[in-house]
Motif scaffolding. Structure first.
Motif, short mmCIF file in Angstrom:
data_model
loop_
_atom_site.label_atom_id
_atom_site.label_comp_id
_atom_site.label_asym_id
_atom_site.label_seq_id
_atom_site.Cartn_x
_atom_site.Cartn_y
_atom_site.Cartn_z
N GLY A 22 0.82 -1.20 0.00
CA GLY A 22 0.00 0.00 0.00
C GLY A 22 0.86 1.25 0.00
N GLY A 23 0.25 2.38 -0.28
CA GLY A 23 1.01 3.63 -0.33
C GLY A 23 0.39 4.76 0.44
N GLY A 24 -0.59 4.46 1.29
CA GLY A 24 -1.25 5.50 2.05
C GLY A 24 -0.79 5.55 3.50
N LEU A 25 -1.44 6.41 4.27
CA LEU A 25 -1.05 6.60 5.66
C LEU A 25 -1.24 5.33 6.48
N SER A 26 -2.30 4.57 6.22
CA SER A 26 -2.55 3.33 6.98
C SER A 26 -1.39 2.35 6.83
N SER A 27 -0.84 2.27 5.63
CA SER A 27 0.28 1.34 5.42
C SER A 27 1.49 1.75 6.24
N ALA A 28 1.79 3.04 6.31
CA ALA A 28 2.92 3.52 7.12
C ALA A 28 2.67 3.26 8.60
N GLN A 29 1.44 3.41 9.04
CA GLN A 29 1.12 3.16 10.44
C GLN A 29 1.28 1.68 10.78
N ILE A 30 0.94 0.79 9.85
CA ILE A 30 1.12 -0.64 10.08
C ILE A 30 2.61 -0.98 10.13
N VAL A 31 3.40 -0.38 9.24
CA VAL A 31 4.85 -0.60 9.26
C VAL A 31 5.42 -0.22 10.62
N ASP A 32 5.03 0.96 11.12
CA ASP A 32 5.54 1.44 12.40
C ASP A 32 5.13 0.51 13.54
N MET A 33 3.88 0.09 13.55
CA MET A 33 3.42 -0.75 14.65
C MET A 33 4.08 -2.13 14.61
N ALA A 34 4.28 -2.66 13.41
CA ALA A 34 4.92 -3.96 13.30
C ALA A 34 6.34 -3.92 13.88
#
Length: 603
Positions: A361-373
């Motif tokens: 993905g390329g949106g904000l949700s994808s970045a938030q999932i990367v950070d949380m992982a």
């Protein structure tokens, strides 16, 4: 036995057995049913209870782009000189009609007759100056739960998101544009605000200045957002926003027991009630909403306020396994996350084994999932996106939010065709983007070798090994040394197409309308058709609300338009000129205090 409408004539005999079998109690036919208890649904419910709404635009803009456009060619304008007695006399606001005693009443009678004949629904306004919304029967149906914003709050809690992307003036309060800022100061929670740096006072590039000159926009200050608006460009914490919404719910009494039911709507139809049911609503079509439990609800108007993940919204998957053997338990859409990380990944982390996760993905949700992982202990996260990495403060351009936003919105509403509006929406949103704050976070993970970013990359093949419970992926371009993947998150958004929504299958068949790439061509009041009072707000109202339709601003703007129209739909026995005296917030709230003998208007 339930109490039935008192409008049934006393000399009409209805067999009690047939009544219990075929009739619906009058109290069960609601004036409005809102489908969805998210921000859009809350915005509509709150707006219907607000007598003096804060104008989303200035008074001049409000009347120019809504009232005049709505009534052009439908009303006879009265010249100022036609209604005089010792000067211009203000027209009296009466319950039955608004007329000038010195004007020929032919046109008024004709107009009133045309509106009265359309519906037998009685007026909901009272003789007092209290809000007409108090007498409106409203029900909210939501598939997630029986509380406002339950899906919304669950999503933020699951992904551990601490901050909204929206600025302070994006909210659902109809009473005050600056309501969230005032609430924050009132409760002393300024520490719950994050400044959105880099957009206030930002100098435009030479290229952007050239484009602005070519488009005829002013060049006075050379900034997109004026420094004087700095107070608006803070984002609230998720807890602050939740508490502010709770205060709105309490203010308007929207938390009464039974007002929200946990019911997933599966079908909506609009027709005359069958058989003896017409005794309840004679000569009127009524909406029938059927839920997954088979229960039916009836209403005179419906507001469809479903957001991402709501009823009928189709999630986008690059591929979707059908069973566990194919890897159904080793991947999910970002809208389907219930626990994080997955049980298999959590078990490997606890055993100190290496774990690898892919986020698509390329949106904000994808970045938030990367950070949380990374924070949860995943060894490495592989971040794949089809396009370039786009950094934006908001998911729409600053020109739609700064000092020139009304110019942009006026251009959008003045467009000649829906195709032109659709292109403007695409340009303004331009796909998924990530905020500067999360860009810094993700790049820090990359610097620590806990994540890697791969732009313009797609998965070309995939296979799942049920024994090792891992994926083998190949990509284009190839990612060197890509290890077996333990879990895949698809943060790839959702598709909104009214033609593919099961909930609207009957409406599409019976009342077809034009659709542009899934977006319905609604009326300016967000109604399905002039003869079908089904209102659609949020993302699906984009062709009328603009690029900000999926945002909190779109929720408030959509509620404003719907409230104007509902006043007319539910009180069609009024003259056209009287239609917004109730919860539209217009008209003289104190008119009922004036007697017929008062002549202060002549002064």
């Amino acid at each position: 036995m339930a109490k039935y409408t008192e409008d049934i004539a006393e000399d009409v005999f209805v067999d009690p057995v047939k009544m219990s079998a075929n009739l619906t109690p009058a109290s069960d036919i609601h004036d409005v049913i809102i489908v969805g208890a998210g921000p859009c649904g809350l915005a509509v419910a709150a707006r219907l209870h607000e007598q003096t709404p804060s104008a989303v635009f200035t008074d001049e803009e409000h009347q120019r782009y809504h009232w005049i456009k709505k009534h052009t060619g439908k009303m006879n304008l009265v010249q100022a000189g036609r209604c005089k007695k010792n000067g211009v006399r203000a027209e009296k606001w009466n319950r039955g009609q608004r007329t000038c005693p010195y004007e020929d009443g032919g046109a008024v009678s004709a107009r009133r007759g045309s509106t009265d004949s359309a519906s037998s629904v009685p007026s909901l306004s009272s003789d007092s100056s209290t809000s007409s919304a108090a007498s409106i029967s409203t029900l909210v149906l939501d598939g997630t739960g029986d509380q406002w914003l339950q899906r919304w709050n669950n999503a933020f809690r699951t992904l551990e998101i601490k901050q909204l992307r929206s600025p302070m003036f994006f909210h659902v309060d109809p009473g005050d544009r600056d309501g969230m800022l005032a609430y924050t100061q009132e409760v002393g929670r300024e520490k719950d605000l994050w400044e959105i740096s880099g957009c206030v006072g930002k100098e435009m590039s030479k290229h952007k200045k050239k484009k602005r000159r070519q488009s005829g926009k002013p060049q006075t200050l050379g900034v997109e957002i004026d420094e004087r608006d700095r107070k608006d460009y803070f984002s609230p914490s998720t807890d602050l926003f939740a508490d502010y919404c709770a205060s709105i719910i309490e203010r308007y009494g929207l938390n009464e027991a039974g007002q929200i039911l946990k019911q997933e709507v599966t079908d909506i139809s609009y027709d005359y009630l069958p058989g003896n049911l017409e005794v309840v609503a004679p000569n009127s079509k009524v909406f029938t909403l059927t839920t997954s439990t088979g229960q039916k609800f009836y209403s005179r108007a419906v507001v469809l306020a479903v957001g991402a993940g709501g009823a009928g919204i189709q999630k986008i998957f690059p591929w979707k396994p059908s069973n566990e053997t194919e890897g159904a338990d080793a991947c999910c859409h970002s809208m389907e996350i219930r626990t994080f990380p997955s049980p298999n990944v959590r078990s490997k982390i606890q055993q100190r084994e290496q774990t690898n996760v892919v986020v698509v993905g390329g949106g904000l949700s994808s970045a938030q999932i990367v950070d949380m992982a990374v924070r949860k202990g995943v060894t490495k996260v592989w971040f794949l996106m089809r396009s370039e990495y786009k950094v934006k403060h908001f998911d729409i351009g600053l020109q739609w939010m700064g000092k020139y936003k009304n110019w942009e919105k006026a251009a959008f509403w003045s467009a000649d065709t829906d195709e032109e509006r659709l292109e403007m929406m695409k340009t303004a949103r331009n796909g998924g983007s990530i905020t500067p704050r999360y860009t810094r976070i993700v790049k820090q993970h990359v610097a620590n070798h806990r994540a890697s970013i791969h732009t313009r990359t797609e998965v070309t093949s995939h296979s799942y090994n049920p024994e090792t419970r891992t994926w083998a992926l190949t990509t284009d371009p190839p990612i060197p040394n890509l290890p077996p993947i333990d879990y895949i998150y698809f943060a790839t958004g959702a598709r909104s197409d009214v033609r593919e929504m099961p909930i609207l299958s009957n409406i599409n068949d019976q009342f077809p309308i034009e659709v542009k790439e899934g977006f319905p061509c609604l009326t300016d009041d967000l109604m399905w058709r002039e003869d079908v009072p089904l209102y659609i707000t949020g993302r699906l109202g984009g062709l009328r609300l603009g690029p900000g339709a999926p945002n909190l601003e779109g929720a408030r703007l959509g509620a404003e338009r719907i409230a104007w129209s509902l006043e007319e739909i539910l009180e069609k026995n009024r003259e056209v000129g009287d239609q917004c005296e109730g919860f539209c917030g217009l008209g003289n709230r104190y008119a009922s205090l004036a007697g017929e003998g008062d002549d202060y208007g002549e002064e």
